[in-house]
Each structure stands twice: as C-alpha cells, then as structure tokens.
Design a protein around this motif. Structure first.
Motif, PDB file in Angstrom:
ATOM      1  N   ALA A  37       0.839  -1.197   0.000  1.00 21.84           N
ATOM      2  CA  ALA A  37       0.000   0.000   0.000  1.00 21.84           C
ATOM      3  C   ALA A  37       0.875   1.249   0.000  1.00 21.84           C
ATOM      4  O   ALA A  37       1.899   1.293   0.677  1.00 21.84           O
ATOM      5  N   GLU A  42       1.505   3.726 -11.105  1.00 19.20           N
ATOM      6  CA  GLU A  42       0.405   3.762 -12.067  1.00 19.20           C
ATOM      7  C   GLU A  42       0.831   3.818 -13.528  1.00 19.20           C
ATOM      8  O   GLU A  42       0.124   3.340 -14.399  1.00 19.20           O
ATOM      9  N   GLU A  75       3.826  14.523  -4.117  1.00 16.93           N
ATOM     10  CA  GLU A  75       2.767  14.839  -3.150  1.00 16.93           C
ATOM     11  C   GLU A  75       3.356  15.042  -1.749  1.00 16.93           C
ATOM     12  O   GLU A  75       3.040  16.001  -1.075  1.00 16.93           O
TER      13      GLU A  75
ATOM     14  N   GLN B  25      -8.085  -4.350  -4.175  1.00 18.13           N
ATOM     15  CA  GLN B  25      -6.940  -4.070  -3.300  1.00 18.13           C
ATOM     16  C   GLN B  25      -7.313  -3.033  -2.231  1.00 18.13           C
ATOM     17  O   GLN B  25      -7.027  -3.209  -1.047  1.00 18.13           O
ATOM     18  N   GLN B  29      -7.289  -3.619   1.754  1.00 17.78           N
ATOM     19  CA  GLN B  29      -6.323  -2.870   2.574  1.00 17.78           C
ATOM     20  C   GLN B  29      -7.022  -1.858   3.468  1.00 17.78           C
ATOM     21  O   GLN B  29      -6.484  -1.444   4.484  1.00 17.78           O
ATOM     22  N   ILE B 298      -5.738   5.303 -17.175  1.00 14.17           N
ATOM     23  CA  ILE B 298      -5.303   4.541 -16.011  1.00 14.17           C
ATOM     24  C   ILE B 298      -5.611   5.316 -14.733  1.00 14.17           C
ATOM     25  O   ILE B 298      -6.095   4.763 -13.750  1.00 14.17           O
ATOM     26  N   ALA B 302      -7.886   3.787 -11.773  1.00 14.04           N
ATOM     27  CA  ALA B 302      -7.311   3.535 -10.446  1.00 14.04           C
ATOM     28  C   ALA B 302      -7.961   4.423  -9.390  1.00 14.04           C
ATOM     29  O   ALA B 302      -8.337   3.954  -8.312  1.00 14.04           O
ATOM     30  N   ASP B 303      -8.135   5.711  -9.704  1.00 17.26           N
ATOM     31  CA  ASP B 303      -8.738   6.612  -8.709  1.00 17.26           C
ATOM     32  C   ASP B 303     -10.181   6.219  -8.419  1.00 17.26           C
ATOM     33  O   ASP B 303     -10.635   6.290  -7.278  1.00 17.26           O
ATOM     34  N   ARG B 306     -10.168   3.142  -6.205  1.00 12.60           N
ATOM     35  CA  ARG B 306      -9.909   3.537  -4.808  1.00 12.60           C
ATOM     36  C   ARG B 306     -11.140   4.196  -4.197  1.00 12.60           C
ATOM     37  O   ARG B 306     -11.493   3.951  -3.052  1.00 12.60           O
ATOM     38  N   TRP B 324      -5.401  12.824 -15.160  1.00 16.68           N
ATOM     39  CA  TRP B 324      -4.143  12.955 -15.895  1.00 16.68           C
ATOM     40  C   TRP B 324      -3.946  11.743 -16.781  1.00 16.68           C
ATOM     41  O   TRP B 324      -4.545  10.699 -16.575  1.00 16.68           O
ATOM     42  N   ARG B 384      -0.442  19.034 -11.851  1.00 17.25           N
ATOM     43  CA  ARG B 384      -1.420  18.224 -11.131  1.00 17.25           C
ATOM     44  C   ARG B 384      -1.672  18.778  -9.744  1.00 17.25           C
ATOM     45  O   ARG B 384      -2.805  18.821  -9.267  1.00 17.25           O
TER      46      ARG B 384
END
Ligand code: FAD
Ligand code: FES
Lengths: 105, 413
Positions: A37, A42, A75, B25, B29, B298, B302-303, B306, B324, B384
């Motif tokens: 994690a 990506e 970040e 995932q 998690q 992607i 992915a976001d 999540r 992005w 970003r």
C-alpha cells in the motif's frame, strides 16, 4: 531466473512488509506486484506519474535528470533519500534493504 | 448506500483490470473483512494495458506485465476467477449469472467492465484492433520490415502504434478523417510537434482524408479505399477509431446510462444503490461540469477503484480526482493534467519543440485548469498539484520556464 531476494517496505507508522524481488525487476515492480500500500506505480514505470515515490536506503545511486525534476513536485515533500522506485533496479546486494513509504496526506 | 452490509458483506467485482483490481486491493487494505470476488472474462492474470501499444509491440516477450502477482490475490483473500464472463445481473435477488452457468450472490456489486474498440464494418484476418493481449500479439506479427501497415485513426492508440511499427521497421500510412489529429485532447501546437516527429520518422500522414474503407481479397484486406475512390495498398490494417463502453450488462439490468456509459453519482453509485460502476465504463459528472462524461485512462480507473472502495468503507467525500494521462511516441513524452480545453486561450511555457514545453490553460481568475506537457515531466507534476489546489497563478511566472511552475502562485493580494 536469478534467486529472489527480500525487500522491506516500511510505512511512516513503522509497519514493515517483506516482499520477494528478483534482480532485473525494479523496486516499484516488486512492491506493486505484491500490493504494498502507498506505492501505486500507475504508469508502469515509465517516469510519468511519481506514484512510486520512496525514501531509499543510501548507496543506490542518484536520480537521473527527469526523475530529479519530478521529485521536486511529489505529493509528499522530497527528502534527501527520495527516489522514484521504478528507476531503481533490484540487485542481489539489496537483500534486506529497507524502503520507507512516504506518509499519505 | 442503503442497507449497508457493514464491512463484512460479499463484494462481487465484474471485470478484473486496472479499475477492478484496484477496487479489490483498496477494499481489502482498507479493512473490508467480507469475501471479495473478482470476475474476469479474460484467461490470464490481469495485466497492464498501456504496454500493449508501446514496448510490447517492439519487444519479443510473450506477456504484458501483470498488475499483481498471483500471491497477492491469495495473500489478500481475493477470489480471482478467470475465464468467467458475467452474462446477467439479477438485481431483485442480488446475484449474477456467469457463462459457466454459475450464480453468485452479492451484497455490493462493482461493474468494472471497461470498453470495447470500435471495428470497421469490414472484417478480415489482417484487420486489427488493439485492446487486449490477444489483439496485441496478433498485431505485433504484422509489424515487420517490408510490411506496410495502414493505421486508421490518429488518436493516441493510432499514433502509438504508428511509432511502434516504425521502430519495428514496418512502413506506416496513417489515415485521419479530420483535418487535425487529437483535436479534442490537445492544443494545436502540441499536435504539431508530435506530427512533425511522425513525419520525420517516415510515417505517411494523410490528414482530412475523410472516411476510408477496407478493400477485401478473400479473407484479407489488400488496400484501403479513400472517399475519392483511390485505393492504397497495404499488408495489414489497424483501426484506432475509439472505444465504446461495455454497458450491455448494465443496460439489460435496467440501470440508467449516460454519455455512452453507466451513469454514476459522486459516490460512483449507479441508479441501483447496491451497484457501483468504475473506470472506462462509468459516466460521472465532475464537480463544476454541466454534463456527465467518461474518461479512458489509467488514472481514472485507479482513482475510481480507490474511491468506490472508500465509499463502501464509509467515506463520504465526492469523487473529484484531477484527471491525468500520458502517451509515449518515440522518445516524446506527452503528459496531460486536468480536463482538456484545447481551444481555450493558452499560455505557452517554453518553446514548442522536442526540448520540452507546456501549454497551460488558466481560468478568468488565473487558476490552472489544464496543462499539456511535452518532454516536461516536472511541469506536469506541478500542474497536477496546482490544479488540485485551485490557487491563482502569476501568469508571467507560470510562462517563464526558468522558474519552477510549482512556485508560480500569485502573491497574496
Ligand atoms: C493499447 C492501450 C494503450 C493504452 N495506453 C494508455 C496510456 O498510455 N495511459 C493511460 O492513462 N491509459 C491508457 N490506456 C487506457 C487504459 O488502459 C484504460 O483506461 C484502462 O484499462 C481502463 O481500465 P478498466 O478496468 O476500466 O477497463 P478495462 O481495462 O477495459 O478492463 C475491463 C475488463 O472487464 C472484462 N469484462 C468486461 N465485461 C465482462 C463481463 N461481463 N464479465 C467479466 N469480465 C468482463 C474485460 O474482459 C476486461 O478484462 C490504454 C488502453 C489501451 C487499450
Ligand atoms: S511508476 Fe510512474 S514514475 Fe515510477
């Protein structure tokens, strides 16, 4: 296939995850394949996302120019040991190395 | 969501790719203790799709890199079922049917079914599309010196395939119906640099060519016919003419569709409160936007994976990730952040060319809304963060490549 070694990923809270890694992989790939994690990888390691930021142990080389420029804008603020883990190739000598995962904001 | 099963219910995820695997995932998690089942119509471990139009096409390796190793699914108690296509959703009884005749009950269902490439009306053994590993293996065989590939469509996939084909030594003619490639995604100056490089690499670019049709000879296409009737010989064809969202299951189950995708709200929940949709198949309305849209990237997959997990785990914040995207062609690294607005007035940062530059779009209050960077990774990373922060910039400093973009914020008044 070269023998696997073990890499250790440590969260800011101190929790350690041990994952197998094979020389020739990148440190990012070893982490992502095992679902560590906080290391997303990506872009698949093509230096486009910086979601693979880690604080690496000393002695694993220095960032190249693109990696260096991207690390300026991660970040979690860059530190002296900041690397993009997709740019670090796993070697047999890294067995037991500890990589710190930046704390999510 | 109603009747929340706590964190112990059965989550079934349809589609095991960038979005579905991420959702599984993040759920595990994040502390989901109930069973998680991940169903894939494909016959292999979920893998990275972007590779298929890039390095995979020029390298001699059997597979694309997997998203996760097999031990990951075992260690996280995620039941991954390959070769398992969901054929129907029974919303009343909360269960799905699969092509092997199985039924599977769920408390929460996540649709991550992705998208399917559009095909030409003609079909032949040497007319390709590119979405999965099987497609990529077939296309790769056609990329050989002495062979001439016709690429239909000058979008990201078409341009990446053209670059890979040149690298592999094949000849390439690229047909784009519109006068400009990527007109909805990129400012003209960025497209200009990309296309100049394609020409320099030997790609024969035919812009504004109008519709083209394949000319068949038995089971093979031997040429493309232009609108004016001229025929152009080729050995293989690849159609890069966009994708449609995989909405068949959702539609048959009576879920609301929008913008060609499965309509979801800010919690990525569909018109059925027990069902979410994520990734390429989902249509959502970003904060401040007037209409729903679908993204194929992607980052979005992915976001949203999540976010869907976070919602099931109890989070209440709306989905508001900054989009992005990246594309690689030759050694050109293109990166985009924010929602594209290619024709809005732009600020140029650096000199257009391969040495690196960015095109920035600021709103009336000088806040960054989108950025396109070519060989300027640091600008992209900064963009970003600045788009997410929504702070006004000093346009003069933002346009000065000698100063880091990250620190181009306007001085407080
Ligand atoms: C060649 C290529 C290159 C790309 N390059 C980039 C890039 O450089 N950068 C970028 O940001 N994006 C890129 N993309 C886009 C990106 O890959 C997609 O946005 C992403 O894969 C979307 O993920 P997803 O999980 O939503 O859908 P998908 O990846 O499409 O996965 C959906 C999965 O669901 C399965 N499925 C569908 N229906 C069913 C069913 N009924 N039952 C069971 N399973 C089902 C499908 O078989 C598939 O495996 C590229 C895409 C392609 C094809
Ligand atoms: S994985 Fe994207 S930059 Fe390292």
């Amino acid at each position: 296939m070269p023998d696997p070694i073990t890499l250790i990923f440590r969260t800011a809270a101190g929790t350690e995850t041990r994952v197998p890694a094979t020389p020739g992989q990148s440190v990012m790939e070893a982490a992502v394949m095992n679902g560590v994690a906080g290391i997303e990888g990506e872009c698949g390691g093509c230096l486009s996302c910086a979601t693979c930021h880690v604080f690496a142990p000393e002695g694993l080389g220095t960032p190249g120019p693109d990696e260096d420029a991207m690390l300026d804008c991660t970040e979690v603020e860059r530190g002296p040991r900041s690397r993009l883990s997709c740019q670090i190739a796993v070697t047999a000598a890294m067995d037991g190395a500890v990589f710190d995962i930046p704390a999510a904001e | 969501m109603d009747g929340a099963p706590g964190m112990a219910g059965h989550v079934v995820i349809v589609g095991a790719s960038h979005a579905g695997v991420q959702a599984a995932q993040s759920l595990r998690q994040g502390g989901w203790s109930g069973p998680i089942t991940l169903l894939s119509a494909e016959d292999r471990l979920p893998y990275q799709r972007p590779d298929l139009s890039k390095a995979f096409l020029t390298e001699d390796r059997p597979d694309a890199p997997p998203l996760k190793g097999l031990p990951f699914y075992e260690a996280n108690d995620i039941a991954l079922k390959l070769n398992c296509r969901v054929t129907a959703i029974d919303r009343a009884l909360r269960r799905v049917h699969t092509d092997s005749g199985e039924t599977l009950g769920y408390d929460r269902l996540i649709l991550a079914t992705g998208a399917t490439p559009r095909r030409l009306s003609a079909a032949a053994e040497n007319i390709h599309v590119l979405r999965d590993l099987t497609d990529a293996r077939a296309l790769r065989k056609a990329l050989r010196p002495g062979q001439r590939l016709a690429v239909i469509g000058g979008g990201f996939i078409g341009l990446e395939v053209a670059a890979a084909a040149r690298k592999a030594g094949a000849g390439v003619i690229l047909f784009e119906a519109a006068p400009r490639c990527l007109a909805r995604a990129l400012p003209a100056v960025a497209t200009g640099v990309l296309l100049a490089r394609h020409r320099a690499e030997g790609v024969d670019l035919r812009l504004a060519c109008g519709p083209v049709a394949a000319v068949l000879d038995g089971t093979r296409a031997r040429a493309l016919r232009l609108a004016d009737g001229r025929e152009i010989r080729c050995d293989a064809v690849v159609a890069g003419i966009g994708c449609t969202a995989e909405t068949g299951l959702a539609q048959a189950a009576g879920l609301t569709l929008a913008a060609g995708g499965i309509a979801v709200d800010a919690a990525l929940v569909t018109s059925d409160p027990a069902i979410q949709a994520i990734g390429d198949c989902a249509a959502f309305t970003p904060p401040g936007a007037g209409a729903p849209l679908r993204l194929e990237s992607i980052q979005n997959a992915a976001d949203q994976g999540r976010h869907a997990a976070a919602v099931l785990l109890g989070a209440a914040t709306p989905f508001a990730a900054v989009p992005w995207f990246w594309s690689h062609q030759y050694d050109l690294r293109l990166q985009m952040a924010g929602f594209p607005c290619p024709d809005a007035p732009a600020l140029l940062r650096g000199t257009p060319g391969e040495a690196g530059f960015s095109v920035l779009h600021l709103d009336a209050r000088h806040r960054l809304v989108s950025a396109v960077s070519l060989n300027a990774a640091a600008d992209h990373m900064a963009a970003r963060r600045l788009i997410a922060a929504g702070v006004p910039l000093d346009p003069a400093r933002a346009a000065d490549p000698g100063q880091p973009l990250l620190h181009a914020q306007a001085d407080a008044a």
